[in-house]
Design a protein around this motif. Structure first.
Motif, PDB file in Angstrom:
ATOM      1  N   LEU A 142      44.901  33.547  56.073  1.00  0.00           N
ATOM      2  CA  LEU A 142      46.328  33.860  56.141  1.00  0.00           C
ATOM      3  C   LEU A 142      46.723  34.122  57.593  1.00  0.00           C
ATOM      4  O   LEU A 142      45.959  34.727  58.345  1.00  0.00           O
ATOM      5  CB  LEU A 142      46.644  35.116  55.303  1.00  0.00           C
ATOM      6  CG  LEU A 142      46.543  34.992  53.778  1.00  0.00           C
ATOM      7  CD1 LEU A 142      46.804  36.348  53.139  1.00  0.00           C
ATOM      8  CD2 LEU A 142      47.515  33.935  53.249  1.00  0.00           C
ATOM      9  N   CYS A 143      47.926  33.721  57.964  1.00  0.00           N
ATOM     10  CA  CYS A 143      48.397  34.008  59.312  1.00  0.00           C
ATOM     11  C   CYS A 143      48.756  35.496  59.427  1.00  0.00           C
ATOM     12  O   CYS A 143      48.801  36.208  58.421  1.00  0.00           O
ATOM     13  CB  CYS A 143      49.610  33.142  59.650  1.00  0.00           C
ATOM     14  SG  CYS A 143      51.113  33.652  58.793  1.00  0.00           S
ATOM     15  N   ASP A 144      49.007  35.954  60.647  1.00  0.00           N
ATOM     16  CA  ASP A 144      49.300  37.378  60.863  1.00  0.00           C
ATOM     17  C   ASP A 144      50.505  37.851  60.061  1.00  0.00           C
ATOM     18  O   ASP A 144      50.543  38.986  59.591  1.00  0.00           O
ATOM     19  CB  ASP A 144      49.578  37.638  62.357  1.00  0.00           C
ATOM     20  CG  ASP A 144      48.296  37.561  63.170  1.00  0.00           C
ATOM     21  OD1 ASP A 144      47.215  37.387  62.561  1.00  0.00           O
ATOM     22  OD2 ASP A 144      48.375  37.662  64.409  1.00  0.00           O
ATOM     23  N   ILE A 145      51.493  36.978  59.909  1.00  0.00           N
ATOM     24  CA  ILE A 145      52.700  37.387  59.186  1.00  0.00           C
ATOM     25  C   ILE A 145      52.438  37.480  57.685  1.00  0.00           C
ATOM     26  O   ILE A 145      52.778  38.473  57.046  1.00  0.00           O
ATOM     27  CB  ILE A 145      53.871  36.422  59.493  1.00  0.00           C
ATOM     28  CG1 ILE A 145      54.287  36.588  60.966  1.00  0.00           C
ATOM     29  CG2 ILE A 145      55.051  36.689  58.561  1.00  0.00           C
ATOM     30  CD1 ILE A 145      55.363  35.642  61.442  1.00  0.00           C
ATOM     31  N   CYS A 146      51.796  36.463  57.115  1.00  0.00           N
ATOM     32  CA  CYS A 146      51.515  36.492  55.667  1.00  0.00           C
ATOM     33  C   CYS A 146      50.532  37.612  55.327  1.00  0.00           C
ATOM     34  O   CYS A 146      50.539  38.133  54.211  1.00  0.00           O
ATOM     35  CB  CYS A 146      50.956  35.150  55.213  1.00  0.00           C
ATOM     36  SG  CYS A 146      52.193  33.832  55.240  1.00  0.00           S
ATOM     37  N   ALA A 147      49.682  37.985  56.292  1.00  0.00           N
ATOM     38  CA  ALA A 147      48.700  39.042  56.032  1.00  0.00           C
ATOM     39  C   ALA A 147      49.297  40.431  56.224  1.00  0.00           C
ATOM     40  O   ALA A 147      48.665  41.430  55.908  1.00  0.00           O
ATOM     41  CB  ALA A 147      47.490  38.864  56.957  1.00  0.00           C
TER      42      ALA A 147
ATOM     43  N   HIS B 198      45.611  25.592  58.651  1.00  0.00           N
ATOM     44  CA  HIS B 198      46.946  26.030  58.244  1.00  0.00           C
ATOM     45  C   HIS B 198      46.826  27.264  57.358  1.00  0.00           C
ATOM     46  O   HIS B 198      45.916  27.357  56.545  1.00  0.00           O
ATOM     47  CB  HIS B 198      47.647  24.914  57.475  1.00  0.00           C
ATOM     48  CG  HIS B 198      47.911  23.711  58.317  1.00  0.00           C
ATOM     49  ND1 HIS B 198      48.722  23.754  59.427  1.00  0.00           N
ATOM     50  CD2 HIS B 198      47.453  22.445  58.238  1.00  0.00           C
ATOM     51  CE1 HIS B 198      48.764  22.552  59.979  1.00  0.00           C
ATOM     52  NE2 HIS B 198      47.999  21.743  59.287  1.00  0.00           N
ATOM     53  N   CYS B 199      47.744  28.191  57.526  1.00  0.00           N
ATOM     54  CA  CYS B 199      47.806  29.373  56.665  1.00  0.00           C
ATOM     55  C   CYS B 199      47.955  28.913  55.213  1.00  0.00           C
ATOM     56  O   CYS B 199      48.728  27.995  54.926  1.00  0.00           O
ATOM     57  CB  CYS B 199      48.999  30.235  57.079  1.00  0.00           C
ATOM     58  SG  CYS B 199      49.333  31.585  55.936  1.00  0.00           S
ATOM     59  N   ARG B 200      47.223  29.559  54.336  1.00  0.00           N
ATOM     60  CA  ARG B 200      47.228  29.171  52.923  1.00  0.00           C
ATOM     61  C   ARG B 200      48.618  29.283  52.311  1.00  0.00           C
ATOM     62  O   ARG B 200      49.010  28.469  51.480  1.00  0.00           O
ATOM     63  CB  ARG B 200      46.253  30.084  52.165  1.00  0.00           C
ATOM     64  CG  ARG B 200      45.997  29.701  50.729  1.00  0.00           C
ATOM     65  CD  ARG B 200      45.306  30.856  50.003  1.00  0.00           C
ATOM     66  NE  ARG B 200      46.192  32.018  49.915  1.00  0.00           N
ATOM     67  CZ  ARG B 200      45.812  33.258  49.575  1.00  0.00           C
ATOM     68  NH1 ARG B 200      44.536  33.503  49.325  1.00  0.00           N
ATOM     69  NH2 ARG B 200      46.678  34.247  49.517  1.00  0.00           N
ATOM     70  N   ASP B 201      49.392  30.274  52.739  1.00  0.00           N
ATOM     71  CA  ASP B 201      50.695  30.524  52.117  1.00  0.00           C
ATOM     72  C   ASP B 201      51.870  29.862  52.829  1.00  0.00           C
ATOM     73  O   ASP B 201      52.842  29.475  52.185  1.00  0.00           O
ATOM     74  CB  ASP B 201      50.964  32.034  52.050  1.00  0.00           C
ATOM     75  CG  ASP B 201      50.242  32.667  50.870  1.00  0.00           C
ATOM     76  OD1 ASP B 201      49.469  31.952  50.192  1.00  0.00           O
ATOM     77  OD2 ASP B 201      50.434  33.877  50.638  1.00  0.00           O
ATOM     78  N   CYS B 202      51.816  29.774  54.158  1.00  0.00           N
ATOM     79  CA  CYS B 202      53.019  29.323  54.872  1.00  0.00           C
ATOM     80  C   CYS B 202      52.805  28.103  55.767  1.00  0.00           C
ATOM     81  O   CYS B 202      53.753  27.600  56.351  1.00  0.00           O
ATOM     82  CB  CYS B 202      53.597  30.468  55.706  1.00  0.00           C
ATOM     83  SG  CYS B 202      52.720  30.771  57.253  1.00  0.00           S
ATOM     84  N   ARG B 203      51.557  27.651  55.921  1.00  0.00           N
ATOM     85  CA  ARG B 203      51.214  26.475  56.730  1.00  0.00           C
ATOM     86  C   ARG B 203      51.276  26.709  58.251  1.00  0.00           C
ATOM     87  O   ARG B 203      51.106  25.775  59.021  1.00  0.00           O
ATOM     88  CB  ARG B 203      52.075  25.255  56.375  1.00  0.00           C
ATOM     89  CG  ARG B 203      51.978  24.864  54.910  1.00  0.00           C
ATOM     90  CD  ARG B 203      52.752  23.578  54.681  1.00  0.00           C
ATOM     91  NE  ARG B 203      51.921  22.406  54.854  1.00  0.00           N
ATOM     92  CZ  ARG B 203      52.376  21.220  55.277  1.00  0.00           C
ATOM     93  NH1 ARG B 203      53.628  21.066  55.606  1.00  0.00           N
ATOM     94  NH2 ARG B 203      51.560  20.204  55.386  1.00  0.00           N
ATOM     95  N   MET B 204      51.531  27.930  58.693  1.00  0.00           N
ATOM     96  CA  MET B 204      51.459  28.225  60.118  1.00  0.00           C
ATOM     97  C   MET B 204      50.025  27.971  60.592  1.00  0.00           C
ATOM     98  O   MET B 204      49.092  28.108  59.826  1.00  0.00           O
ATOM     99  CB  MET B 204      51.841  29.701  60.334  1.00  0.00           C
ATOM    100  CG  MET B 204      51.917  30.159  61.770  1.00  0.00           C
ATOM    101  SD  MET B 204      53.375  29.453  62.601  1.00  0.00           S
ATOM    102  CE  MET B 204      53.251  30.261  64.209  1.00  0.00           C
ATOM    103  N   PHE B 205      49.863  27.631  61.880  1.00  0.00           N
ATOM    104  CA  PHE B 205      48.508  27.490  62.417  1.00  0.00           C
ATOM    105  C   PHE B 205      47.860  28.864  62.513  1.00  0.00           C
ATOM    106  O   PHE B 205      48.483  29.823  62.968  1.00  0.00           O
ATOM    107  CB  PHE B 205      48.537  26.875  63.820  1.00  0.00           C
ATOM    108  CG  PHE B 205      48.987  25.445  63.825  1.00  0.00           C
ATOM    109  CD1 PHE B 205      48.301  24.492  63.096  1.00  0.00           C
ATOM    110  CD2 PHE B 205      50.082  25.054  64.563  1.00  0.00           C
ATOM    111  CE1 PHE B 205      48.706  23.157  63.110  1.00  0.00           C
ATOM    112  CE2 PHE B 205      50.498  23.729  64.586  1.00  0.00           C
ATOM    113  CZ  PHE B 205      49.807  22.782  63.854  1.00  0.00           C
TER     114      PHE B 205
HETATM  115 ZN   LIG Z   1      51.289  32.427  56.804  1.00  0.00          ZN
END
Ligand SMILES: [Zn+2]
Ligand SMILES: [Zn+2]
Lengths: 198, 198
Positions: free
Chosen positions: B68-73, B56-63
């Motif tokens: 970090l996921c592409d959006i949070c990054a 899970h993404c550290r910030d948003c829990r997306m897979f």
């Molecule tokens: Zn994220």
């Protein structure tokens, strides 16, 4: 923005399963990743193991890890009676619901020229070889009561007669247009004992 | 008589997938063994790979495969706007059908005390931590229009207000009782732009 490569790959791969479209594949992938990680690993291992060791029985085409399936390897099963079915699930249904003690031949499909499924695809050269040994006295046709199931039964009946084997068709109870594996236990049992020569 | 151990194992393992009962699992196993052996190996590999590297993404829990996921990054995504959704599929639906350029928080579920799903299971401590940094000006509630989705939205709204963030709820178009991911593109787009403070 798209799902990450590994997630996209998993969703894509799940679609090899029959009846699984894009939405179901996505739901399955999320479910495994969120709640069934151990189950997912078990599925991956089971798939690999099954694909590595499961072959078709040399005599009847049933799925088996060995050269012969449990039924073909069992000398107490009467080799004079051969019940011809479309699928391994049909073998299980007959075993669980009737007292048939003969052997089987599993077509793994039914004749369907449009889909390129002919006698060769149904392994009928293996059945011919078994019939040519002259030990089979009765071929019981237990293919489904569909148009293709009936055409397949007709083809196998002709093959059996060429080798002087009697032919019967399971009769009562299988609903017209129905798939064998969905028939209830009592109906299937009745259909089996009510078979008649054709 | 039963199916061989490897086949029984495969049928059993397929039932970890949601919506797959005994009959479907059997049909899936036969299909893979008969017609999709290469596809079956691809599925086994994809499962193993996904389970090994997707977190899970550290910030948003997306897979994601990364921390970090592409959006949070993506530094061009506005960190002041946080859209809260139930599932990764909802993120995809919003990305594909709206011009939202903020960030997300994926609950991976919704509050359901009966099923033991409370704030902790939805990762709301992570969201609280994000809110406590004081950079979020608006939390957009995009949970489903179900009873549980509304209760979840209410809970997150209270949390946002505690941190002095504005709160809005997507509004028009999502049919009552409907799941977000099944809403058509135009409706979802309208629901998004028609959000209002609550
Ligand atoms: Zn994220
Ligand atoms: Zn056999």
């Amino acid at each position: 923005m798209a799902f990450s490569p590994a997630l996209t790959g998993l969703i894509d791969a799940l679609r090899v399963l029959p009846g699984v479209g894009a939405k179901s594949a996505q739901r399955m992938a999320f479910h495994v990743l969120q709640r069934e990680r151990e189950g997912g690993r078990y599925l991956a291992r089971s798939l690999e193991q099954a694909l590595a060791c499961i072959q078709h029985c040399r005599d009847c085409r049933m799925f088996t890890e060995n050269e012969l399936c449990d039924i073909c390897a069992n000398e107490r099963r009467d080799p004079a009676l051969v019940c011809v079915v479309e699928s391994p699930a049909d073998v299980m249904a007959i075993e669980q619901n009737t007292d048939f003690r003969g052997r089987y031949f599993v077509l793994l499909g039914r004749l369907s020229p449009i889909d390129g499924i002919g006698p060769a695809e149904l392994g009928l050269d293996i059945l011919r070889e078994r019939l040519s040994r002259g030990l089979v006295t009765e071929v019981i046709l237990a293919t489904g009561a569909t148009v293709e199931g009936e055409a397949t039964a007709q083809y196998v009946a002709d093959l059996a007669r060429q080798h002087n084997a009697g032919v019967s068709r399971i009769a009562h109870g299988v609903p017209v247009g129905g798939e064998l594996e969905y028939v209830d236990a009592g109906t299937l049992s009745q259909a089996f004992s009510g078979r008649r020569p054709i």
